[in-house]
Design an enzyme around this catalytic site. Structure first.
Site, PDB file in Angstrom:
ATOM      1  N   ARG A 101      -3.468  10.101  13.475  1.00 37.24           N
ATOM      2  CA  ARG A 101      -2.990   8.722  13.387  1.00 37.24           C
ATOM      3  C   ARG A 101      -1.871   8.542  14.395  1.00 37.24           C
ATOM      4  O   ARG A 101      -1.078   9.469  14.646  1.00 37.24           O
ATOM      5  CB  ARG A 101      -2.425   8.391  11.992  1.00 37.24           C
ATOM      6  CG  ARG A 101      -3.345   8.334  10.842  1.00 37.24           C
ATOM      7  CD  ARG A 101      -4.752   7.994  11.127  1.00 37.24           C
ATOM      8  NE  ARG A 101      -5.166   6.616  11.101  1.00 37.24           N
ATOM      9  CZ  ARG A 101      -6.433   6.232  11.380  1.00 37.24           C
ATOM     10  NH1 ARG A 101      -7.354   7.112  11.695  1.00 37.24           N
ATOM     11  NH2 ARG A 101      -6.762   4.967  11.343  1.00 37.24           N
ATOM     12  N   ASP A 149      -5.415   9.785  21.283  1.00 34.96           N
ATOM     13  CA  ASP A 149      -6.538   8.890  20.966  1.00 34.96           C
ATOM     14  C   ASP A 149      -6.133   7.765  20.022  1.00 34.96           C
ATOM     15  O   ASP A 149      -6.844   6.769  19.919  1.00 34.96           O
ATOM     16  CB  ASP A 149      -7.661   9.732  20.313  1.00 34.96           C
ATOM     17  CG  ASP A 149      -8.936   8.938  20.079  1.00 34.96           C
ATOM     18  OD1 ASP A 149      -9.411   8.282  21.042  1.00 34.96           O
ATOM     19  OD2 ASP A 149      -9.461   8.945  18.954  1.00 34.96           O
ATOM     20  N   GLU A 193      -2.841  -1.044  18.225  1.00 36.53           N
ATOM     21  CA  GLU A 193      -4.162  -0.819  18.804  1.00 36.53           C
ATOM     22  C   GLU A 193      -4.820  -2.187  18.837  1.00 36.53           C
ATOM     23  O   GLU A 193      -4.805  -2.873  17.798  1.00 36.53           O
ATOM     24  CB  GLU A 193      -4.989   0.140  17.948  1.00 36.53           C
ATOM     25  CG  GLU A 193      -4.552   1.582  18.096  1.00 36.53           C
ATOM     26  CD  GLU A 193      -5.509   2.568  17.436  1.00 36.53           C
ATOM     27  OE1 GLU A 193      -6.652   2.185  17.129  1.00 36.53           O
ATOM     28  OE2 GLU A 193      -5.113   3.715  17.240  1.00 36.53           O
ATOM     29  N   HIS A 226      -9.125   5.268  20.658  1.00 29.01           N
ATOM     30  CA  HIS A 226      -9.500   5.583  19.266  1.00 29.01           C
ATOM     31  C   HIS A 226     -11.017   5.859  19.167  1.00 29.01           C
ATOM     32  O   HIS A 226     -11.745   5.186  18.439  1.00 29.01           O
ATOM     33  CB  HIS A 226      -9.095   4.422  18.342  1.00 29.01           C
ATOM     34  CG  HIS A 226      -8.986   4.805  16.898  1.00 29.01           C
ATOM     35  ND1 HIS A 226      -8.050   4.256  16.054  1.00 29.01           N
ATOM     36  CD2 HIS A 226      -9.694   5.674  16.129  1.00 29.01           C
ATOM     37  CE1 HIS A 226      -8.195   4.768  14.840  1.00 29.01           C
ATOM     38  NE2 HIS A 226      -9.180   5.627  14.859  1.00 29.01           N
TER      39      HIS A 226
END
Ligand code: MLT
Length: 317
Positions: free
Chosen positions: A232, A256, A262, A281
């Site tokens: 996370r 990522d 995001e 992600h």
């Protein structure tokens, strides 16, 4: 009248069709104009990573009985607020474990085995230059893989490391029985940070993990460490990581998952650093994982039918 369920983010077609045989399903994102009217009637709401389910949304959903999260992490869902209103929250732990482990394998291969793909015949000199320059400084079997968090994904990454003959160590608050350690050695956080050539993070989304990879933790890492985060975004202090990567140009990070935003914004502290790579992600992005996660619809239906769900959300502090 069958219950109304909103699919606020895209699901795999098969589970979605399965749900449509049982419920009235409306596909509508939280940003769409008709979302409010649907929410006022909805008994079920299915989300993935990008729909925030908080008190404000719940106050507009008087008939809601279940929120299904197609995926594992629940930081975008206020689980206590849902439960206080009698709304069950269900998710799909384990649905994307294989996908994430494969992604870690891909990142390891990318980072540790430099290569070029030829799209034409190249002159002799260029061919031999590649063979001189694209040389891995170390083989994976000479490296230590440090795993922070030894749950489903962390322990599967340990098996990957073992298969590559890496020296594998992990740090985990829970005691892991030796038979489930996949040959990895449990260590304290100091040893994990100072001895890892590759540090891969697999802790969960709970708030107490915020900023775990802090400036202080980074100061204990080696100057050539490779850091991978597919867990996370909140786990890494990205400003501190940027400072560390500037001070240690041979260290590298592949990130990522991102926090607070995001998609990432132009002011992301890691953008533009030559030794930081950001991905959008993608770790769980396989068709199989998407389908597995989308089967959250089964638990949504169980709740709507008055049955006990198989995977209720945990109450994490
Ligand atoms: C998860 O928490 O399982 C992932 O974030 C799922 C996803 O990538 O959609």
């Amino acid at each position: 009248m069958p219950p109304l369920v909103i699919e606020a983010e895209e699901l795999d077609p098969l589970p979605s069709a399965w749900l449509s045989e049982r419920c009235r399903v409306e596909r509508c994102g939280a940003g769409e104009a008709r979302f409010g009217a649907l929410l006022a009637e909805a008994e079920g709401l299915i989300v993935r990573s990008y729909t925030r389910v908080d008190g404000a949304l719940l106050s507009r959903a008087p008939r809601l009985r279940v929120v299904g999260r197609a995926g594992v992490a629940l930081e975008s869902i206020d689980v206590p607020a849902c439960r206080a209103r009698g709304v069950e929250v269900v998710h799909t732990p384990g649905a994307n474990t294989r996908a994430v482990v494969e992604y870690v394998a891909a990142l390891l291969a990318d980072a540790l085995r430099p290569r070029v793909y030829l799209d034409r015949a190249v002159p002799d000199e260029e061919w031999h230059r590649y063979r001189r320059e694209l040389v891995a400084p170390k083989q994976m079997d000479e490296l230590t893989l440090g795993i922070w968090g030894f749950g489903r994904i962390g322990s599967a990454v340990a098996r990957l490391g073992a298969a590559l003959d890496m020296r594998v160590m992990y740090h985990e608050l829970l005691e892991i029985p030796p038979a489930r350690r996949a040959g990895a050695t449990p260590v304290g956080v100091d040893r994990l940070l100072s001895e890892s050539d590759v540090l891969t993070i697999h802790v969960d989304y709970r708030e107490s993990n915020r900023g775990l990879l802090s400036a202080d933790a980074l100061a204990r890492c080696g100057p050539e460490v490779l850091i991978l985060n597919t867990s996370r975004g909140l786990v890494v202090d990205h400003a501190a990581l940027a400072a560390f990567l500037r001070a240690n140009p041979r260290a590298r990070a592949v990130i990522d998952v991102h926090d607070p935003n995001e998609p990432i914004r132009a002011d992301h502290p890691l953008l533009g650093l030559p030794n930081a790579r950001l991905t959008p992600h993608l770790a769980a992005c396989t068709e199989t994982a998407k389908r597995n996660m989308s089967w959250v619809v089964r638990d949504v239906w169980r709740v709507l039918s008055g049955e006990r769900p198989e995977c209720p959300a945990p109450n994490l502090a």
